[in-house]
Design a protein around this motif. Structure first.
Motif, PDB file in Angstrom:
ATOM      1  N   ILE A   1      11.710  28.903  -2.662  1.00 10.44           N
ATOM      2  CA  ILE A   1      12.309  29.568  -3.820  1.00 10.44           C
ATOM      3  C   ILE A   1      11.562  29.237  -5.110  1.00 10.44           C
ATOM      4  O   ILE A   1      11.177  30.128  -5.874  1.00 10.44           O
ATOM      5  N   ALA A   2      11.344  27.943  -5.346  1.00  4.98           N
ATOM      6  CA  ALA A   2      10.713  27.514  -6.595  1.00  4.98           C
ATOM      7  C   ALA A   2       9.273  27.997  -6.694  1.00  4.98           C
ATOM      8  O   ALA A   2       8.770  28.250  -7.798  1.00  4.98           O
ATOM      9  N   GLY A   3       8.617  28.126  -5.541  1.00  3.38           N
ATOM     10  CA  GLY A   3       7.236  28.606  -5.555  1.00  3.38           C
ATOM     11  C   GLY A   3       7.099  29.989  -6.146  1.00  3.38           C
ATOM     12  O   GLY A   3       6.040  30.349  -6.697  1.00  3.38           O
ATOM     13  N   GLN A   4       8.167  30.787  -6.058  1.00  6.48           N
ATOM     14  CA  GLN A   4       8.143  32.127  -6.643  1.00  6.48           C
ATOM     15  C   GLN A   4       8.346  32.076  -8.158  1.00  6.48           C
ATOM     16  O   GLN A   4       8.005  33.035  -8.865  1.00  6.48           O
TER      17      GLN A   4
ATOM     18  N   ILE B   1      10.567  15.458  -8.394  1.00  6.91           N
ATOM     19  CA  ILE B   1      11.939  14.967  -8.495  1.00  6.91           C
ATOM     20  C   ILE B   1      12.916  16.043  -8.028  1.00  6.91           C
ATOM     21  O   ILE B   1      13.896  15.752  -7.332  1.00  6.91           O
ATOM     22  N   ALA B   2      12.660  17.300  -8.391  1.00  8.40           N
ATOM     23  CA  ALA B   2      13.530  18.391  -7.949  1.00  8.40           C
ATOM     24  C   ALA B   2      13.486  18.545  -6.430  1.00  8.40           C
ATOM     25  O   ALA B   2      14.521  18.781  -5.790  1.00  8.40           O
ATOM     26  N   VAL B   3      12.292  18.391  -5.829  1.00  5.90           N
ATOM     27  CA  VAL B   3      12.180  18.446  -4.371  1.00  5.90           C
ATOM     28  C   VAL B   3      12.956  17.301  -3.736  1.00  5.90           C
ATOM     29  O   VAL B   3      13.630  17.470  -2.713  1.00  5.90           O
ATOM     30  N   SER B   4      12.879  16.118  -4.356  1.00  7.95           N
ATOM     31  CA  SER B   4      13.653  14.970  -3.883  1.00  7.95           C
ATOM     32  C   SER B   4      15.151  15.272  -3.924  1.00  7.95           C
ATOM     33  O   SER B   4      15.880  14.979  -2.969  1.00  7.95           O
ATOM     34  N   MET B   5      15.608  15.859  -5.017  1.00  8.55           N
ATOM     35  CA  MET B   5      17.016  16.233  -5.137  1.00  8.55           C
ATOM     36  C   MET B   5      17.400  17.255  -4.063  1.00  8.55           C
ATOM     37  O   MET B   5      18.470  17.156  -3.458  1.00  8.55           O
ATOM     38  N   ALA B   6      16.531  18.226  -3.833  1.00  8.27           N
ATOM     39  CA  ALA B   6      16.810  19.250  -2.828  1.00  8.27           C
ATOM     40  C   ALA B   6      16.918  18.628  -1.441  1.00  8.27           C
ATOM     41  O   ALA B   6      17.760  19.031  -0.621  1.00  8.27           O
ATOM     42  N   SER B   7      16.074  17.647  -1.169  1.00 11.18           N
ATOM     43  CA  SER B   7      16.148  16.974   0.134  1.00 11.18           C
ATOM     44  C   SER B   7      17.460  16.213   0.275  1.00 11.18           C
ATOM     45  O   SER B   7      18.056  16.170   1.356  1.00 11.18           O
ATOM     46  N   GLN B   8      17.917  15.616  -0.821  1.00 10.28           N
ATOM     47  CA  GLN B   8      19.200  14.905  -0.792  1.00 10.28           C
ATOM     48  C   GLN B   8      20.364  15.870  -0.608  1.00 10.28           C
ATOM     49  O   GLN B   8      21.328  15.565   0.101  1.00 10.28           O
ATOM     50  N   ILE B   9      20.276  17.038  -1.225  1.00  8.62           N
ATOM     51  CA  ILE B   9      21.314  18.051  -1.045  1.00  8.62           C
ATOM     52  C   ILE B   9      21.351  18.527   0.405  1.00  8.62           C
ATOM     53  O   ILE B   9      22.422  18.726   0.995  1.00  8.62           O
ATOM     54  N   GLY B  10      20.169  18.707   1.007  1.00 10.67           N
ATOM     55  CA  GLY B  10      20.114  19.088   2.413  1.00 10.67           C
ATOM     56  C   GLY B  10      20.766  18.042   3.297  1.00 10.67           C
ATOM     57  O   GLY B  10      21.497  18.368   4.244  1.00 10.67           O
ATOM     58  N   ASP B  11      20.527  16.781   2.972  1.00 12.55           N
ATOM     59  CA  ASP B  11      21.137  15.672   3.709  1.00 12.55           C
ATOM     60  C   ASP B  11      22.659  15.717   3.595  1.00 12.55           C
ATOM     61  O   ASP B  11      23.389  15.591   4.593  1.00 12.55           O
TER      62      ASP B  11
ATOM     63  N   GLY C   1       8.927  28.470   6.035  1.00 12.04           N
ATOM     64  CA  GLY C   1       8.296  27.975   4.819  1.00 12.04           C
ATOM     65  C   GLY C   1       7.325  26.845   5.085  1.00 12.04           C
ATOM     66  O   GLY C   1       6.250  26.773   4.480  1.00 12.04           O
ATOM     67  N   LEU C   2       7.679  25.934   5.999  1.00 12.27           N
ATOM     68  CA  LEU C   2       6.786  24.830   6.336  1.00 12.27           C
ATOM     69  C   LEU C   2       5.508  25.339   6.993  1.00 12.27           C
ATOM     70  O   LEU C   2       4.400  24.868   6.671  1.00 12.27           O
ATOM     71  N   MET C   3       5.646  26.283   7.911  1.00  9.54           N
ATOM     72  CA  MET C   3       4.455  26.832   8.565  1.00  9.54           C
ATOM     73  C   MET C   3       3.568  27.559   7.564  1.00  9.54           C
ATOM     74  O   MET C   3       2.337  27.416   7.582  1.00  9.54           O
ATOM     75  N   ALA C   4       4.176  28.325   6.669  1.00 16.05           N
ATOM     76  CA  ALA C   4       3.411  29.054   5.665  1.00 16.05           C
ATOM     77  C   ALA C   4       2.729  28.100   4.690  1.00 16.05           C
ATOM     78  O   ALA C   4       1.590  28.336   4.262  1.00 16.05           O
ATOM     79  N   LEU C   5       3.426  27.008   4.331  1.00 17.28           N
ATOM     80  CA  LEU C   5       2.842  26.026   3.418  1.00 17.28           C
ATOM     81  C   LEU C   5       1.580  25.420   4.023  1.00 17.28           C
ATOM     82  O   LEU C   5       0.552  25.296   3.350  1.00 17.28           O
TER      83      LEU C   5
ATOM     84  N   ILE D   1       7.520  29.108 -10.300  1.00 20.50           N
ATOM     85  CA  ILE D   1       6.545  28.307 -11.040  1.00 20.50           C
ATOM     86  C   ILE D   1       5.142  28.430 -10.492  1.00 20.50           C
ATOM     87  O   ILE D   1       4.192  27.887 -11.055  1.00 20.50           O
ATOM     88  N   GLY D   2       4.984  29.140  -9.387  1.00 17.70           N
ATOM     89  CA  GLY D   2       3.684  29.214  -8.727  1.00 17.70           C
ATOM     90  C   GLY D   2       3.456  28.003  -7.852  1.00 17.70           C
ATOM     91  O   GLY D   2       4.041  26.945  -8.070  1.00 17.70           O
ATOM     92  N   PHE D   3       2.633  28.158  -6.846  1.00 10.91           N
ATOM     93  CA  PHE D   3       2.333  27.059  -5.956  1.00 10.91           C
ATOM     94  C   PHE D   3       0.881  27.156  -5.539  1.00 10.91           C
ATOM     95  O   PHE D   3       0.386  28.246  -5.279  1.00 10.91           O
ATOM     96  N   PRO D   4       0.155  26.021  -5.524  1.00  8.78           N
ATOM     97  CA  PRO D   4       0.591  24.651  -5.788  1.00  8.78           C
ATOM     98  C   PRO D   4       1.042  24.450  -7.234  1.00  8.78           C
ATOM     99  O   PRO D   4       0.673  25.223  -8.125  1.00  8.78           O
ATOM    100  N   PRO D   5       1.842  23.400  -7.493  1.00 10.71           N
ATOM    101  CA  PRO D   5       2.270  23.131  -8.858  1.00 10.71           C
ATOM    102  C   PRO D   5       1.100  23.031  -9.805  1.00 10.71           C
ATOM    103  O   PRO D   5       0.101  22.401  -9.513  1.00 10.71           O
ATOM    104  N   GLY D   6       1.245  23.677 -10.976  1.00 12.12           N
ATOM    105  CA  GLY D   6       0.186  23.670 -11.966  1.00 12.12           C
ATOM    106  C   GLY D   6      -0.839  24.769 -11.800  1.00 12.12           C
ATOM    107  O   GLY D   6      -1.771  24.890 -12.591  1.00 12.12           O
ATOM    108  N   SER D   7      -0.650  25.619 -10.748  1.00 20.68           N
ATOM    109  CA  SER D   7      -1.620  26.694 -10.518  1.00 20.68           C
ATOM    110  C   SER D   7      -1.453  27.861 -11.457  1.00 20.68           C
ATOM    111  O   SER D   7      -2.298  28.719 -11.584  1.00 20.68           O
ATOM    112  N   GLN D   8      -0.260  27.940 -12.118  1.00 21.22           N
ATOM    113  CA  GLN D   8       0.002  29.027 -13.062  1.00 21.22           C
ATOM    114  C   GLN D   8       0.476  28.467 -14.388  1.00 21.22           C
ATOM    115  O   GLN D   8       1.012  27.373 -14.448  1.00 21.22           O
TER     116      GLN D   8
END
Length: 262
Positions: free
Chosen positions: A250-253, A199-209, A118-122, A255-262
């Motif tokens: 997952i979220a990119g599927q 904020i959701a990405v921040s939460m996801a990073s905390q969950i990963g931690d 995902g990081l490489m694709a981003l 809400i679309g990515f970049p945020p606000g693109s859809q």
């Protein structure tokens, strides 16, 4: 004031500067250089995971690390339909080599592989701006949590698994992510809806931690390895990035990515 709780600050800062320098160069260069950097990190994280879960499998750890790094490097060069099964091969290979922790290995390795892809694709698909956004969210979340947790303290988030993490540090991470979102909302077309996503990405990073902390707790180790002075191993440093990257995939599927693109 006691300085004990700040004893690890100097090595953490030194290592952080080195990591930021290498990471920033890789992100800036993109392409094959970034792919190689991420694939190396993927291989090292799988090596750390095997060593934590099954200490007797040193040879298997090396084999699975090489297989994971190679699979990540090859997967990004293939169409997604062919890349997906390739990303799961390291998980399947490890099941037959692990004497203990096989299921945990298979699931967490699949997440590492997906996050790396995902990081490489981003970086490839959306360029430097959104890669920097993701990195800043994770870094600011970690830094804000580190300092707020030590300066403010208060109730623990999940003391049985991660005794140092506090609710004050957790919320500070969300506040930091909001600041990053405001900066990018004004400089891109994302709009202020980016705040919720950040904020959701921040939460996801905390969950990963926390997920990585749970594995360490189960394995009876303090750090995933000693590769990085003051930080432990790559999994200790990039567990938040794993959670954030998987969330973006997952979220990119949705809400679309970049945020606000859809």
């Amino acid at each position: 004031m006691s300085t004990g709780k700040w004893d690890d600050l100097a090595p953490r800062l030194f290592s952080a500067v080195a990591m930021v320098g290498i990471g920033a160069l890789g992100v800036w260069l993109g392409g094959l250089w970034f792919h190689a950097l991420i694939s190396l990190c993927v291989g090292l994280m799988v090596w750390e995971l095997v060593k934590m879960l099954d200490t007797a499998r040193s040879k298997s750890a090396l084999v699975l690390a090489v297989a994971s790094g190679a699979a990540a490097m090859l997967a990004i060069e293939l169409p997604p339909s062919f890349a997906l099964p390739l990303l799961l091969i390291p998980s399947m290979l490890g099941l037959g080599r692990m004497e203990q922790g096989g299921v945990t290995y298979a699931v967490f390795t699949a997440l590492i592989m997906l996050a790396g892809y995902g990081l490489m694709a981003l970086r490839d698909d959306f360029g430097l701006t959104w890669m920097v956004w993701l990195l800043l969210i994770v870094v600011v979340t970690d830094i804000a949590g580190y300092f707020a947790g030590r300066m403010i303290g208060g109730p623990k988030l999940w003391p049985r698994v991660s005794p140092k993490k506090t609710w004050s540090g957790t919320v500070a991470g969300w506040v930091g992510a909001t600041g990053v979102a405001l900066l990018f909302a004004k400089s891109t077309q994302a709009g202020f809806g980016l705040i919720g996503v950040s904020i959701a990405v921040s939460m996801a990073s905390q969950i990963g931690d926390i997920a990585e902390s749970a594995i360490k707790r189960r394995s009876g180790v303090k750090d995933s390895s000693n590769l990085i002075p003051g930080h432990g191993g790559l999994l200790d440093r990039f567990d938040g990035m794993l959670g954030a990257a998987i969330f973006i995939v997952i979220a990119g599927q949705l809400i679309g990515f970049p945020p606000g693109s859809q």
